[in-house]
Write a protein that holds these residues in place. Structure first.
Motif: not given
Length: 149
Positions: A24-47, A49-52, A76-77
């Motif tokens: 959870l970002s308190t200022r700014g954003h979180v960006e998650v790179h799930h390989f082979g997919h477009a990055p997810v960029r949001a104020p918070g992210v749920v990831i 289990p077992q996701l590289l 969730m993929s």
């Protein structure tokens, strides 16, 4: 559950956890790179289990690691973005209440896998994980992935 916070941006290289990860970002954003997919960029992210994945925060953040037994086992993929109102609500609750808030988002967990119940019962008399995994017809790595702690 483990919760920690940083007051600066962070970059974490590729990794996976056996638990749910909530950033959870308190200022700014979180960006998650799930390989082979477009990055997810949001104020918070749920990831799930077992996701590289790799994770970048642009400012201060709070991260929580929630045991798989505390919330439903969604299929969730990839990372799930959280909008600002949800992030603000999660940041507002005490650390021990984050799992309950996630139950509201993801649902209640299902019953413990009977294979895990057997393994937990046998832990006192069997020391080798390989032996316990063989008893329930799982590989040691799959047994670790199913373990709720």
């Amino acid at each position: 559950m483990t919760v920690f916070a940083e007051d600066r941006p962070a970059t974490v290289t590729a990794h996976a956890h056996p638990v749910w990860k909530v950033v959870l970002s308190t200022r700014g954003h979180v960006e998650v790179h799930h390989f082979g997919h477009a990055p997810v960029r949001a104020p918070g992210v749920v990831i799930p289990p077992q996701l590289l994945h790799a994770c970048i925060t642009t400012g201060s953040y709070v991260a929580a690691f929630v045991e798989v037994s505390r919330v439903a086992a969604h299929r969730m993929s990839g990372p799930w973005p959280l909008e600002a109102p949800v992030v603000h609500r999660l940041l507002a609750v005490a650390a021990e209440e984050i799992p309950e808030e996630l139950v509201g988002l993801l649902g209640k967990p299902s019953a413990l896998d009977p294979r895990l119940t057997h393994v937990l019962d046998r832990l006192a008399t069997t020391e080798r994980l390989d032996d316990l995994a063989a008893e329930v017809g799982l590989s040691p790595s799959r047994l670790r992935a199913l373990t709720p702690c």
